[in-house]
Design an enzyme around this catalytic site. Structure first.
Site: not given
Length: 472
Positions: A148, A394-396
């Site tokens: 992100h 995982f901020c993805a």
């Protein structure tokens, strides 16, 4: 540690009391000892009784600080002073240390002679800075596979999100097609990761840079997961900018770097307006204020800088360089093989991958376990084995959803979802390691995975405030 000999005044900070480096063997670099890190002897309690040395296997989120970095910072700390602001001895020393750290990072990245090194708070901050410096009508091209930090900053630009490729060649072809079809043909920026924070897989950065430049675009490399694991050359990769974070490079204190071409940065308004960014400020006769901004990296470093954070990054750069990336990479590949071979022996485990099992990667591996809520599994690793991993998206989010084959609208969060142990959840487990990881930690991890899949958890767990925790 000595500062530059041409500095005025010439000053010296005492060397740290403890000098640490990798123990490298002459015959087999895989047998080199891990680099000493803080927390390597910390013990944690187990719900089943007793204590165990903590196995920190969440390097992809934040790597432990190198002992060398901590010692360097401790040696400097009594000499701390204001940077670029004072005539006193400590201010002069701190200013010199700060600028010498900039030169160290420039060398570590093998930047071009006229590239600027701007100090920021993190990779996220670095990419938001670059986003604020984009020229008018700039188009941005970014794969959905990005973290992100590199997926989201481009809010004021026209953004084209590219589908996740399944081979290196497909990635290059996808980018070439998108750049060739852009309308109008104006300034463009490509943003790509060097190593995935989800799968650990390396991306074809040099080929993507060549494709970008062939179509009149520039490229910024998110090296947050690459810089701690591999040597990185801005010249060889031919990227226009590179961004990374200190806290993933074994350096604490919340600093980051944006390094690369100066022109877009010089032409943009300062990222923050204030002291340090301004070269001259004067009142006008009409009562207003005229400002002349710096054209150097200081233009985007307003305010009192984080000199300790900056110095810690420089110290980490030196420590990794002196340890030798050849040795570090070989040892990490040794650990990757241990983990992947161990997980391959468990049929219920599915390792997530974009490019396939043979794709080169760093020490970041994500997986799911059949029949397990990923948050429950991660909680059991921690509570019953003293192993710290990460669970979630995982901020993805787009990438993990693609890898799990889920609907884009399925519920999922960066942390644990609101799902009870045993319930299906849209998240995965990530194990990550690096220069400070001993063999015992990954061996304990593999053994724990096998035992949990075979025997189940020894404890009961429940969801509390979005986290799976042992039931009291």
């Amino acid at each position: 540690m000595s500062v530059r000999p041409d500095a005025a005044p010439a000053v010296t900070v005492p060397a740290p009391a403890v000098a640490t480096s990798a123990a490298v063997t002459d015959t087999d670099p895989c047998c080199a000892a891990p680099l000493p890190v803080l927390g390597r002897d910390v013990t944690v309690p187990l719900v089943t009784g007793g204590e165990v040395t903590y196995a920190a296997l969440d390097y992809a989120a934040s790597a432990p600080a190198l002992q060398r970095v901590w010692d360097d910072v401790a040696a400097y700390a009594p000499y701390y002073g204001s940077v670029h602001r004072g005539a006193g001895y400590l201010s002069q020393l701190s200013t010199d240390l700060f600028e010498n750290s900039r030169a160290t990072v420039h060398e570590f990245l093998d930047c071009r002679d006229d590239d600027q090194v701007v100090f920021t708070r993190s990779t996220t901050d670095s990419l938001n800075l670059l986003a604020a410096a984009l020229p008018a009508d700039c188009q941005v091209f970014v794969f959905e596979t990005e973290h992100h930090a590199s997926l989201l900053p481009w809010r004021d630009a026209r953004v084209t999100y590219l589908n996740a490729p399944r081979t290196h060649g497909e990635a290059v072809r996808t980018l070439e097609t998108a750049l060739a079809d852009r309308d109008p043909y104006g300034p463009a920026l490509v943003c790509v990761t060097g190593a995935s924070n989800v799968t650990g897989e390396l991306w074809p950065v040099r080929e993507l840079a060549a494709a970008a430049h062939a179509h009149g675009a520039r490229i910024v490399l998110d090296a947050a997961q690459l810089a701690p694991h591999h040597p990185l050359s801005v010249r060889e990769l031919d990227v226009d900018w590179v961004a990374f974070s200190g806290h993933k490079l074994y350096a604490p204190f919340g600093s980051g770097v944006l390094a690369g071409r100066a022109d877009w940065l010089q032409d943009a308004e300062p990222y923050l307006a204030g002291g340090g960014a301004s070269r001259k400020v004067a009142r006008r006769t009409d009562g207003g204020v005229d400002v002349e901004w710096h054209s150097t990296a200081a233009r985007h470093e307003a305010g009192s800088p984080n000199v300790i954070g900056v110095y810690s990054i420089a110290s980490a750069c030196k420590a990794l360089t002196e340890a030798g990336f050849g040795t570090l990479v070989a040892r990490e590949q040794h650990l990757i093989t241990k983990v992947r071979d161990g997980l391959a022996e468990v049929p219920e485990v599915k390792v997530l991958s974009l490019f396939g099992d043979d794709s080169p990667r760093v020490g970041v591996i994500s997986f799911v376990v059949e029949g397990w809520n990923s948050s429950h599994f991660a909680a059991a690793l921690s509570a019953e084995y003293g192993i710290g991993v990460r669970d979630g998206l995982f901020c993805a989010h787009p990438l993990v959803r693609t890898l799990l084959g889920s609907d884009p609208q399925d519920v999922g969060e960066c942390g644990a979802p609101e799902a009870e142990p045993g319930e299906r959840s849209l998240n995965a487990i990530r194990v990550s390691f690096g220069a400070g990881t001993p063999d015992e930690h990954v061996e304990r991890f593999v053994r724990a995975v096998k035992e949990l899949v075979r025997d189940g958890a020894k404890w009961n767990y429940r969801t509390e405030d979005g986290r799976c925790v042992p039931a009291v």
